[in-house]
Design a protein around this motif. Sequence first.
Motif, PDB file in Angstrom:
ATOM      1  N   PHE A   1       0.828  -1.200   0.000  1.00 32.76           N
ATOM      2  CA  PHE A   1       0.000   0.000   0.000  1.00 32.76           C
ATOM      3  C   PHE A   1       0.869   1.260   0.000  1.00 32.76           C
ATOM      4  CE2 PHE A   1      -2.116   3.316   2.620  1.00 32.76           C
ATOM      5  CZ  PHE A   1      -3.063   3.693   1.685  1.00 32.76           C
ATOM      6  N   ARG A   2       1.903   1.276   0.800  1.00 38.84           N
ATOM      7  CA  ARG A   2       2.804   2.429   0.845  1.00 38.84           C
ATOM      8  C   ARG A   2       3.454   2.657  -0.524  1.00 38.84           C
ATOM      9  NH1 ARG A   2       4.478   4.553   5.804  1.00 38.84           N
ATOM     10  NH2 ARG A   2       3.535   3.546   7.609  1.00 38.84           N
ATOM     11  N   LYS A   3       3.828   1.593  -1.183  1.00 41.41           N
ATOM     12  CA  LYS A   3       4.421   1.716  -2.529  1.00 41.41           C
ATOM     13  C   LYS A   3       3.391   2.259  -3.514  1.00 41.41           C
ATOM     14  CE  LYS A   3       7.971  -1.836  -2.116  1.00 41.41           C
ATOM     15  NZ  LYS A   3       8.413  -3.162  -2.558  1.00 41.41           N
ATOM     16  N   PHE A   4       2.151   1.794  -3.395  1.00 42.93           N
ATOM     17  CA  PHE A   4       1.073   2.288  -4.252  1.00 42.93           C
ATOM     18  C   PHE A   4       0.867   3.788  -4.033  1.00 42.93           C
ATOM     19  CE2 PHE A   4      -3.408   3.270  -5.018  1.00 42.93           C
ATOM     20  CZ  PHE A   4      -3.556   2.823  -6.316  1.00 42.93           C
ATOM     21  N   CYS A   5       0.876   4.218  -2.769  1.00 39.19           N
ATOM     22  CA  CYS A   5       0.731   5.653  -2.467  1.00 39.19           C
ATOM     23  C   CYS A   5       1.872   6.440  -3.100  1.00 39.19           C
ATOM     24  CB  CYS A   5       0.708   5.883  -0.959  1.00 39.19           C
ATOM     25  SG  CYS A   5      -0.825   5.347  -0.178  1.00 39.19           S
ATOM     26  N   ARG A   6       3.066   5.911  -3.032  1.00 41.90           N
ATOM     27  CA  ARG A   6       4.227   6.590  -3.615  1.00 41.90           C
ATOM     28  C   ARG A   6       4.052   6.722  -5.136  1.00 41.90           C
ATOM     29  NH1 ARG A   6       9.353   7.010  -1.248  1.00 41.90           N
ATOM     30  NH2 ARG A   6       7.998   7.628   0.450  1.00 41.90           N
ATOM     31  N   ARG A   7       3.596   5.658  -5.792  1.00 37.57           N
ATOM     32  CA  ARG A   7       3.371   5.728  -7.242  1.00 37.57           C
ATOM     33  C   ARG A   7       2.278   6.736  -7.578  1.00 37.57           C
ATOM     34  NH1 ARG A   7       3.694   0.155  -6.549  1.00 37.57           N
ATOM     35  NH2 ARG A   7       1.465  -0.118  -6.959  1.00 37.57           N
ATOM     36  N   SER A   8       1.196   6.751  -6.790  1.00 36.83           N
ATOM     37  CA  SER A   8       0.119   7.711  -7.016  1.00 36.83           C
ATOM     38  C   SER A   8       0.637   9.138  -6.858  1.00 36.83           C
ATOM     39  CB  SER A   8      -1.033   7.471  -6.029  1.00 36.83           C
ATOM     40  OG  SER A   8      -1.615   6.221  -6.246  1.00 36.83           O
ATOM     41  N   PHE A   9       1.443   9.352  -5.838  1.00 28.19           N
ATOM     42  CA  PHE A   9       2.039  10.662  -5.596  1.00 28.19           C
ATOM     43  C   PHE A   9       2.925  11.063  -6.781  1.00 28.19           C
ATOM     44  CE2 PHE A   9       5.795  12.975  -4.126  1.00 28.19           C
ATOM     45  CZ  PHE A   9       5.205  14.136  -3.655  1.00 28.19           C
ATOM     46  N   GLU A  10       3.719  10.134  -7.269  1.00 31.12           N
ATOM     47  CA  GLU A  10       4.598  10.431  -8.408  1.00 31.12           C
ATOM     48  C   GLU A  10       3.796  10.809  -9.649  1.00 31.12           C
ATOM     49  OE1 GLU A  10       7.330   7.186  -8.847  1.00 31.12           O
ATOM     50  OE2 GLU A  10       8.285   7.609  -6.921  1.00 31.12           O
ATOM     51  N   ARG A  11       2.681  10.113  -9.888  1.00 27.46           N
ATOM     52  CA  ARG A  11       1.830  10.471 -11.024  1.00 27.46           C
ATOM     53  C   ARG A  11       1.251  11.867 -10.845  1.00 27.46           C
ATOM     54  NH1 ARG A  11       0.836   4.767 -11.059  1.00 27.46           N
ATOM     55  NH2 ARG A  11      -0.739   4.918  -9.422  1.00 27.46           N
ATOM     56  N   TYR A  12       0.833  12.190  -9.619  1.00 28.20           N
ATOM     57  CA  TYR A  12       0.310  13.529  -9.365  1.00 28.20           C
ATOM     58  C   TYR A  12       1.414  14.571  -9.580  1.00 28.20           C
ATOM     59  CZ  TYR A  12      -2.126  17.436  -7.348  1.00 28.20           C
ATOM     60  OH  TYR A  12      -2.728  18.670  -7.186  1.00 28.20           O
TER      61      TYR A  12
END
Length: 193
Positions: free
Chosen positions: A176-187
């Motif tokens: 989940f933390r990795k997913f949040c990081r990827r979402s943040f990077e896309r933003y």
Amino acid sequence: MTERSTSEKIASAARRLLDREGADAITMRRVAEAVGITAMAVYRHYPNRAGLLNGLADEGFAELTLRLEGLRPSGDVKRRLERVMDVFLDHALERPRMFELMFLKPREGARRFPEDFRAGRSPTANPSAAILREGMEEGVLREDDVWEIVFEMGALLQGLIMLYLGGRMSMSEKEFRKFCRRSFERYMHGICR
């Protein structure tokens, strides 16, 4: 060692209830029973249930603010914003029901967007706003409304957190933390120059 005041005992009992069962479980009667006092005695310290919940939420915001103040992130804009995101994630995953009370439960006096944010009254949003401003001044980020971006970034993270805590994501905390990081990077990709 000094004895804790009745007010501190009430707040502590309410926190335990919150952490175990959530905000809906907190009643003046249950808190009083946990402390060993009458329900009417609780009203001497808190005007009503809403006042008690506000006190708990304020305590949660104070804890999160202290974590953010102790952060002192270094590096580029993206890295500093990632560190702020990590602090929010840590806080939410360590005390999920407190996080829900702080950000998702309607509360009297809760800070509101945009007026309270633009006035600098959100100690948990101010650090991100400062980093975003610096990024815009440095030319790393496109010029835009800092407070709208802060609010959008917070909404993205809070939404993901609540979906995860609500059992809507089948992944481990690490995933989940990795997913949040990827979402943040896309933003971030969308707001970078």
